[in-house]
Design a protein around this motif. Structure first.
Motif, PDB file in Angstrom:
ATOM      1  N   ASP A 244       0.808  -1.208   0.000  1.00 40.72           N
ATOM      2  CA  ASP A 244       0.000   0.000   0.000  1.00 40.72           C
ATOM      3  C   ASP A 244       0.847   1.265   0.000  1.00 40.72           C
ATOM      4  O   ASP A 244       0.419   2.290  -0.547  1.00 40.72           O
ATOM      5  CB  ASP A 244      -0.935  -0.002   1.212  1.00 40.72           C
ATOM      6  N   LEU A 245       2.024   1.231   0.608  1.00 42.39           N
ATOM      7  CA  LEU A 245       2.871   2.418   0.643  1.00 42.39           C
ATOM      8  C   LEU A 245       3.168   2.917  -0.765  1.00 42.39           C
ATOM      9  O   LEU A 245       2.973   4.096  -1.085  1.00 42.39           O
ATOM     10  CB  LEU A 245       4.180   2.118   1.382  1.00 42.39           C
ATOM     11  N   LEU A 246       3.644   2.029  -1.637  1.00 35.19           N
ATOM     12  CA  LEU A 246       4.015   2.447  -2.985  1.00 35.19           C
ATOM     13  C   LEU A 246       2.788   2.795  -3.815  1.00 35.19           C
ATOM     14  O   LEU A 246       2.798   3.765  -4.594  1.00 35.19           O
ATOM     15  CB  LEU A 246       4.829   1.341  -3.657  1.00 35.19           C
ATOM     16  N   LYS A 247       1.711   2.032  -3.631  1.00 34.04           N
ATOM     17  CA  LYS A 247       0.486   2.351  -4.357  1.00 34.04           C
ATOM     18  C   LYS A 247      -0.064   3.701  -3.892  1.00 34.04           C
ATOM     19  O   LYS A 247      -0.598   4.472  -4.704  1.00 34.04           O
ATOM     20  CB  LYS A 247      -0.539   1.238  -4.164  1.00 34.04           C
ATOM     21  N   GLY A 248       0.091   4.002  -2.607  1.00 39.35           N
ATOM     22  CA  GLY A 248      -0.366   5.283  -2.099  1.00 39.35           C
ATOM     23  C   GLY A 248       0.445   6.446  -2.634  1.00 39.35           C
ATOM     24  O   GLY A 248      -0.103   7.505  -2.966  1.00 39.35           O
ATOM     25  N   ILE A 249       1.770   6.275  -2.709  1.00 40.25           N
ATOM     26  CA  ILE A 249       2.610   7.314  -3.320  1.00 40.25           C
ATOM     27  C   ILE A 249       2.140   7.579  -4.746  1.00 40.25           C
ATOM     28  O   ILE A 249       2.029   8.724  -5.191  1.00 40.25           O
ATOM     29  CB  ILE A 249       4.093   6.898  -3.293  1.00 40.25           C
ATOM     30  N   ALA A 250       1.856   6.486  -5.471  1.00 43.95           N
ATOM     31  CA  ALA A 250       1.417   6.629  -6.862  1.00 43.95           C
ATOM     32  C   ALA A 250       0.088   7.358  -6.953  1.00 43.95           C
ATOM     33  O   ALA A 250      -0.103   8.224  -7.816  1.00 43.95           O
ATOM     34  CB  ALA A 250       1.319   5.252  -7.518  1.00 43.95           C
ATOM     35  N   VAL A 251      -0.855   7.020  -6.073  1.00 46.66           N
ATOM     36  CA  VAL A 251      -2.149   7.718  -6.070  1.00 46.66           C
ATOM     37  C   VAL A 251      -1.937   9.204  -5.814  1.00 46.66           C
ATOM     38  O   VAL A 251      -2.508  10.067  -6.501  1.00 46.66           O
ATOM     39  CB  VAL A 251      -3.089   7.106  -5.014  1.00 46.66           C
ATOM     40  N   GLY A 252      -1.103   9.516  -4.818  1.00 47.90           N
ATOM     41  CA  GLY A 252      -0.841  10.910  -4.501  1.00 47.90           C
ATOM     42  C   GLY A 252      -0.174  11.665  -5.626  1.00 47.90           C
ATOM     43  O   GLY A 252      -0.371  12.876  -5.777  1.00 47.90           O
ATOM     44  N   ALA A 253       0.618  10.952  -6.438  1.00 46.90           N
ATOM     45  CA  ALA A 253       1.343  11.576  -7.551  1.00 46.90           C
ATOM     46  C   ALA A 253       0.561  11.530  -8.858  1.00 46.90           C
ATOM     47  O   ALA A 253       1.058  12.003  -9.881  1.00 46.90           O
ATOM     48  CB  ALA A 253       2.694  10.892  -7.731  1.00 46.90           C
ATOM     49  N   GLY A 254      -0.634  10.949  -8.829  1.00 48.93           N
ATOM     50  CA  GLY A 254      -1.445  10.894 -10.032  1.00 48.93           C
ATOM     51  C   GLY A 254      -0.976   9.880 -11.052  1.00 48.93           C
ATOM     52  O   GLY A 254      -1.261  10.008 -12.249  1.00 48.93           O
TER      53      GLY A 254
END
Length: 398
Positions: A244-254
């Motif tokens: 989830d950490l990396l997927k969350g970074i990706a969501v935040g970065a669009g």
């Protein structure tokens, strides 16, 4: 030009006597990474800035080109983005592990045996988190299921606590590392009563599995605000990761997030599925940039499993990097590939350290001929060093 980052989480290590002074990376059979090193640029990069904790949150932000000193607001809020949790600026967001503690002693005298409860499945974890939600969810605290042992707690209008990562204190008595904040400490202690004799945990114990018998709070933070990756780079980006950490970074970065069936964040992860997702992103779905994150080396480092850490690195080489490289070549696409860890997770200490890590940068249009291999020692000997990890992506893209 297509751009690829392959991130072997925690892959870097220290020389180990049992390996005749080699590191797991040096001992592993990695013909593809060695080919990239022989034809590309080898060097060292410092992904964790001085004074910041050596977490995958900080380090992966750096690798993606986000200066942690500017963009980091805590680990848990990034994971919450992946889970789809709504956050307010006044919320405190906590990572909530399901851990394994010893049983007979009073709570503060227990020892932490396993930060991941035997890498519990998400399905099992959700059953236990339902029991937690039934007892603890209210207007102040809300609990959300994440992936495997990694979950999220929202503390409405909370105060930023001082918390310790559980993987830093394996086999240690937990008393000195418990939160001083009374509400959090009380919930951790009560969680043991709720979980230790839960039918699912009794069933796990009967099968020889570790019980997931306590919550553990850490990684507190506040709502993040990341700049758009596309606006920052001009590229359409994609993320392939089990955690989830990396997927969350990706969501935040669009960035586009690819969900791979069987991606577990451990040694049994679907390497081939991750490779295919990266290939699809670049050759089918019009992405210019893909970031493929593999958690397995880090998990093996935390568990102190030397043979399995070597195996995870070999799997990364053979089952992920090789097919991605082959697909790009067969498609006739020019590409640049950056392979590196985020931070070391040495077998000796079973947790993250903050030192520099080796990278290899390969350009399919500018191949060199050297005898370099992808190891920590040869990367250090190259003389190439980037002290600010968030700047390395500029060399990949420019």
């Amino acid at each position: 030009m297509k751009y690829i980052v392959i991130l072997g989480d925690g892959m870097a290590d220290e020389p180990i006597a049992a390996l005749d002074g080699e590191t797991p990376l040096a001992r592993a059979a990695t013909p593809v990474m060695d080919e990239l090193a022989a034809k590309g640029e080898l060097g060292m990069v410092q992904n964790v800035p001085a004074g910041m904790a050596p977490g995958s949150d900080v380090a992966n932000l750096s690798v993606l080109g986000y200066n942690p000193a500017v963009f980091y607001s805590g680990r848990s809020p990034l994971e919450a983005l992946s889970v789809g949790v709504d956050m307010e600026p006044t919320d405190i967001v906590l990572r909530c592990n399901l851990v394994t503690l010893t049983e007979p002693e009073p709570y503060a005298e227990k020892t932490i045996l396993d930060h991941s409860s035997g890498e519990i499945s998400t399905a099992d974890a959700n059953v236990l988190m339902d029991a937690i939600r039934k007892e603890f969810n209210n207007s102040e605290f809300q609990y959300y299921t994440g992936t495997s042992y990694r979950h999220i707690t929202i503390w409405k209008n909370g105060a930023m606590p001082q918390l310790e990562p559980p993987h830093d204190h394996l086999t240690q008595v937990i008393g000195p590392y418990l939160p001083q904040e009374p509400k959090l400490r009380a919930m951790m202690e009560k969680s043991f009563t709720i979980l230790n004799n839960h039918p699912l945990n009794l069933e796990r114990a009967a099968k020889g599995k570790n019980k997931a018998n306590s919550l553990w709070f850490w990684g507190a933070g506040t709502k993040p605000s990341l700049a758009s990756f596309t606006e920052k780079t001009g590229l359409k980006g994609a993320m392939v990761s089990a955690v989830d950490l990396l997927k969350g970074i990706a969501v935040g970065a669009g960035m586009r997030v690819y969900k791979v069936p069987g991606a577990t964040g451990s040694l049994d992860t679907n390497f081939e599925g991750k490779a295919q997702a990266a290939i699809d992103a670049l050759l089918r779905d019009g992405c210019d940039f893909v970031y493929v994150h593999v958690e397995a080396p880090d998990e093996m480092g935390h568990q102190g499993l030397l043979k399995e850490k070597i195996q995870s690195i070999e799997y990364l080489d053979r089952r992920l990097i090789a097919p991605v490289k082959q697909a790009m070549e067969e498609a006739g696409e020019d590409f640049r590939m950056l392979v590196l860890p985020d931070h070391p997770t040495p077998i000796r200490v079973r947790t993250h350290t903050g030192g520099a890590v080796p990278y290899v940068l390969y350009d399919s249009t500018r191949q060199r001929k050297t005898t370099q291999k992808y190891t920590e020692a040869e990367a250090q000997a190259s003389g190439n060093y980037e002290p600010d990890g968030y700047k390395l992506i500029d060399r990949l893209l420019k």
